[in-house]
Design an enzyme around this catalytic site. Structure first.
Site, PDB file in Angstrom:
ATOM      1  N   SER A 143      -6.108  20.733  12.930  1.00  0.00           N
ATOM      2  CA  SER A 143      -5.042  21.011  13.901  1.00  0.00           C
ATOM      3  C   SER A 143      -4.993  22.507  14.148  1.00  0.00           C
ATOM      4  CB  SER A 143      -3.689  20.544  13.346  1.00  0.00           C
ATOM      5  OG  SER A 143      -2.613  21.024  14.133  1.00  0.00           O
ATOM      6  N   TYR A 155       3.171  20.884   6.604  1.00  0.00           N
ATOM      7  CA  TYR A 155       2.123  20.279   7.437  1.00  0.00           C
ATOM      8  C   TYR A 155       1.025  21.298   7.730  1.00  0.00           C
ATOM      9  CZ  TYR A 155      -0.198  18.336  11.545  1.00  0.00           C
ATOM     10  OH  TYR A 155      -1.140  17.885  12.437  1.00  0.00           O
TER      11      TYR A 155
END
Length: 234
Positions: A143, A155
């Site tokens: 990501s 995250y």
């Protein structure tokens, strides 16, 4: 493309979103695809679609990537059905709201178990055979949060870890014939991103944009290893 026809790929997190689109795109290129995810009902629908509409064949295997045993069993089923595994797409992921200050330990653990441990379990299960054959391709879906830390630092930390694993593997697997690619998408229009605070100033990426990046890296000449692809909205 003829370059991919007849190969076998495992795609994790294949029941929806990016994973489902990658699996369908690979199957349209003639790849036999093993679909791994927790939702067997969704996997069955995608399996049927691929087996009736594309050149490749599909096998659905219910798998929790946080369980090493389930990952090992899934890979064994894949090998039993299709033979060698040529491509492994580490796509399964958890994007939860458990920030450090929230104290939501259970959410931290879920993200670490799937986003980091799951990636390592998958690599561990397929890599020995790839090394033995001196060929194979590992694709890790990370990501842009692995480049730029967001307020959801837990995250982001897991996606930094995926990039670190990818970069380390590039060095570990140099001259072995096994290639490694890390793909870092920006915001993609999926169920995971539906609750995001993403503004209206940019259009979200389509899942097909990420599938196209996967096909691009897989169809390069054998001597070319595309290590890193970042896909952002304009």
């Amino acid at each position: 493309m003829e370059k991919l026809k007849g190969k076998t790929a495992i795609v994790t997190g294949a029941s929806s979103g990016i994973g489902a689109t990658i699996a369908k795109q690979l199957a349209s290129e003639g790849v036999n695809v093993v679909l791994a995810a927790r939702s067997m009902k969704k996997l069955r629908d995608i399996e049927q679609e691929i087996n009736t509409q594309t050149h490749g064949k599909a096998l659905a295997v219910q798998t929790d990537m946080a369980s090493k045993k389930q990952v090992d069993d899934m890979v064994q089923q894949a090998v039993h059905t299709f033979g060698y595994i040529d491509i492994f797409v580490n796509n399964a992921g958890q994007m939860l709201t458990g920030t450090v200050t929230s104290g939501k330990v259970e959410q931290w653990e879920k993200m670490i178990d799937v986003n980091i441990k799951g990636v390592l379990y998958g690599i561990h299960a397929v890599l020995p055979s790839m090394l033995e054959r001196s060929t194979g391709h590992l694709i890790n879906i990370a990501s842009v949060s692995g480049f730029e830390v967001t307020k959801n630092s837990t995250y982001s930390a897991t996606k930094f870890a995926v990039r670190a694993i990818s970069m380390g593997l590039e060095k570990e697997l140099a001259k072995t014939g096994v290639r490694v690619t890390n793909i870092s998408p920006g915001m993609v229009d999926t169920r995971l991103s539906s609750k995001s605070t993403w503004g209206n100033e940019r259009k979200k990426l389509a899942t097909q944009d990420i599938a196209n990046a996967v096909v691009y890296t897989l169809t390069q000449p054998e001597y070319v290893n595309v290590n890193e692809i970042t896909v952002r909205p304009v």
